[in-house]
Design a protein around this motif. Structure first.
Motif, short mmCIF file in Angstrom:
data_model
loop_
_atom_site.label_atom_id
_atom_site.label_comp_id
_atom_site.label_asym_id
_atom_site.label_seq_id
_atom_site.Cartn_x
_atom_site.Cartn_y
_atom_site.Cartn_z
N ARG A 139 46.89 50.37 -30.14
CA ARG A 139 46.61 50.37 -28.70
C ARG A 139 47.51 49.38 -27.95
O ARG A 139 47.57 49.42 -26.72
CB ARG A 139 45.15 49.99 -28.43
CG ARG A 139 44.13 50.99 -28.95
CD ARG A 139 42.77 50.76 -28.33
NE ARG A 139 42.25 49.42 -28.57
CZ ARG A 139 41.49 49.08 -29.61
NH1 ARG A 139 41.17 50.02 -30.51
NH2 ARG A 139 41.04 47.85 -29.75
N VAL A 140 48.18 48.52 -28.68
CA VAL A 140 49.04 47.51 -28.05
C VAL A 140 50.47 48.03 -28.01
O VAL A 140 51.04 48.38 -29.06
CB VAL A 140 48.97 46.18 -28.82
CG1 VAL A 140 49.92 45.16 -28.21
CG2 VAL A 140 47.55 45.64 -28.84
N ASP A 141 51.05 48.06 -26.84
CA ASP A 141 52.43 48.51 -26.68
C ASP A 141 53.35 47.29 -26.77
O ASP A 141 53.48 46.51 -25.82
CB ASP A 141 52.61 49.20 -25.34
CG ASP A 141 53.94 49.94 -25.25
OD1 ASP A 141 54.90 49.53 -25.94
OD2 ASP A 141 54.01 50.92 -24.48
N LEU A 142 53.97 47.11 -27.94
CA LEU A 142 54.84 45.95 -28.14
C LEU A 142 56.07 46.00 -27.23
O LEU A 142 56.58 44.95 -26.83
CB LEU A 142 55.28 45.88 -29.61
CG LEU A 142 54.17 45.52 -30.61
CD1 LEU A 142 54.73 45.55 -32.03
CD2 LEU A 142 53.59 44.15 -30.32
N GLU A 146 57.39 42.97 -24.99
CA GLU A 146 58.77 42.48 -25.11
C GLU A 146 59.45 42.46 -23.74
O GLU A 146 60.15 41.50 -23.39
CB GLU A 146 59.56 43.35 -26.08
CG GLU A 146 59.11 43.27 -27.54
CD GLU A 146 59.56 41.98 -28.21
OE1 GLU A 146 60.28 41.18 -27.58
OE2 GLU A 146 59.19 41.77 -29.38
N ARG A 147 59.24 43.51 -22.95
CA ARG A 147 59.84 43.55 -21.61
C ARG A 147 59.27 42.46 -20.72
O ARG A 147 60.00 41.82 -19.95
CB ARG A 147 59.62 44.94 -20.99
CG ARG A 147 60.49 46.03 -21.58
CD ARG A 147 60.54 47.25 -20.69
NE ARG A 147 59.22 47.85 -20.52
CZ ARG A 147 58.74 48.82 -21.32
NH1 ARG A 147 59.47 49.27 -22.33
NH2 ARG A 147 57.54 49.33 -21.09
N ASP A 148 57.94 42.26 -20.84
CA ASP A 148 57.31 41.19 -20.05
C ASP A 148 57.88 39.82 -20.45
O ASP A 148 58.11 38.97 -19.58
CB ASP A 148 55.80 41.19 -20.26
CG ASP A 148 55.12 42.32 -19.51
OD1 ASP A 148 55.78 42.92 -18.63
OD2 ASP A 148 53.93 42.60 -19.78
N ARG A 149 58.10 39.62 -21.74
CA ARG A 149 58.65 38.34 -22.18
C ARG A 149 60.03 38.11 -21.59
O ARG A 149 60.34 37.02 -21.09
CB ARG A 149 58.73 38.30 -23.71
CG ARG A 149 59.30 36.97 -24.23
CD ARG A 149 59.22 36.87 -25.73
NE ARG A 149 60.02 37.90 -26.39
CZ ARG A 149 60.17 37.99 -27.72
NH1 ARG A 149 59.55 37.13 -28.51
NH2 ARG A 149 60.91 38.94 -28.25
N GLU A 150 60.88 39.14 -21.61
CA GLU A 150 62.22 38.99 -21.05
C GLU A 150 62.17 38.78 -19.54
O GLU A 150 62.97 38.02 -18.98
CB GLU A 150 63.06 40.23 -21.39
CG GLU A 150 63.34 40.40 -22.89
CD GLU A 150 63.92 39.13 -23.50
OE1 GLU A 150 64.86 38.55 -22.89
OE2 GLU A 150 63.44 38.71 -24.58
N LEU A 180 52.49 37.66 -28.95
CA LEU A 180 53.40 38.29 -29.91
C LEU A 180 53.30 37.62 -31.28
O LEU A 180 53.33 38.30 -32.31
CB LEU A 180 54.83 38.23 -29.38
CG LEU A 180 55.15 39.17 -28.20
CD1 LEU A 180 56.49 38.82 -27.59
CD2 LEU A 180 55.13 40.63 -28.67
N GLU A 181 53.17 36.31 -31.28
CA GLU A 181 53.04 35.59 -32.54
C GLU A 181 51.75 35.97 -33.26
O GLU A 181 51.75 36.21 -34.48
CB GLU A 181 53.05 34.08 -32.28
CG GLU A 181 52.91 33.24 -33.55
CD GLU A 181 52.84 31.75 -33.26
OE1 GLU A 181 52.60 30.98 -34.20
OE2 GLU A 181 53.00 31.36 -32.08
#
Length: 250
Positions: A139-142, A146-150, A180-181
């Motif tokens: 259910r989690v879209d990595l 990742e985009r949010d982190r950038e 993410l960790e």
């Protein structure tokens, strides 16, 4: 068990019924007196414990365990239920073959077979946990994370934003990186747990192949103890992983 024994209830109720029909208290008094003596001595009888009480208790505990397991299996996807079913078939096969091996007798046999039962229960428990964790990760879209982190990382470094905006961006970046960790830790647990499930399956198949020619229960014990140690280690890891998942879902 002594009270609910059908023979005991038949005699007790028969004596009381005879008194009611004949209006004579003596049959009831005899039945109640015999019942008192029976309940006083029967539960502690070594002979009855060995021949009646212990086997009956063991049967009831097995039935209870089967009901509990069936309730747990209802939470698994169909393919995982089939997987557990195959393991159970292998478990029963090991039990049957061990009983036929003259080297496996008495208490030694019961001790080792008890370990296979423990492993089956651990397999079911672990399979349920893995299925639940898998469902959460699916259910989690990595890619979104990742985009949010950038995005937040770029905002932290950009001079186009005020100091306050960059400060908020840094806090968002920290949270995203922590998520993410933690997700990586959950994934790591899943990889280990899935490997352990495969190991239990493969080990049961190997034991079924070997058990006919085993010369001592010690040969079986070593393999089972190693599997149990692995399961206990993963169970401890699961406690920490559960805490991580609760944090992520909060």
């Amino acid at each position: 068990m002594a009270l609910k024994n059908p023979y005991n209830l038949t005699l007790l109720l028969g004596g009381i019924g005879a008194s009611l029909l004949t209006l004579n208290p003596i049959p009831a008094l005899i039945a109640l007196g015999g019942e008192a003596i029976w309940l006083l001595h029967a539960p502690d009888s070594k002979f009855l414990r060995k021949t009646v009480w212990d086997p009956q208790y063991e049967h009831e505990m097995k039935q209870q365990a089967l009901r509990v397991r069936a309730a747990k299996l209802a939470y698994l996807p169909y393919d995982e239920q089939e997987r557990v079913g195959r393991l159970l078939e292998r478990h029963y096969e090991i039990d049957h073959l061990a009983e036929q091996n003259p080297s496996f007798t008495g208490d030694l046999l019961r001790s080792e077979i008890g370990k296979t039962q423990k492993l089956v229960d651990a397999f079911v428990e672990m399979a349920i946990t893995v299925s639940r964790y898998d469902a959460y990760l699916n259910r989690v879209d990595l890619n979104v994370l990742e985009r949010d982190r950038e995005k937040w990382r770029a905002r932290v470094k950009s001079e186009k934003f005020t100091e306050q905006e960059r400060d908020i961006a840094a806090k968002n970046l920290t949270i995203i990186e922590r998520r993410l960790e933690k997700l990586r830790e959950v994934r790591q647990y899943l990889n280990v747990a899935k490997g352990q499930l495969d190991l239990i399956e493969n080990s049961f198949q190997l034991i079924a192949d070997q058990i006919v020619t085993m010369q001592s229960p010690a040969q079986l014990s070593g393999q089972l103890d190693e599997l149990i140690d692995g399961v206990e280690s993963i169970r401890q890891t699961a406690v920490d992983t559960e805490r991580i998942l609760n944090t992520l879902e909060a």
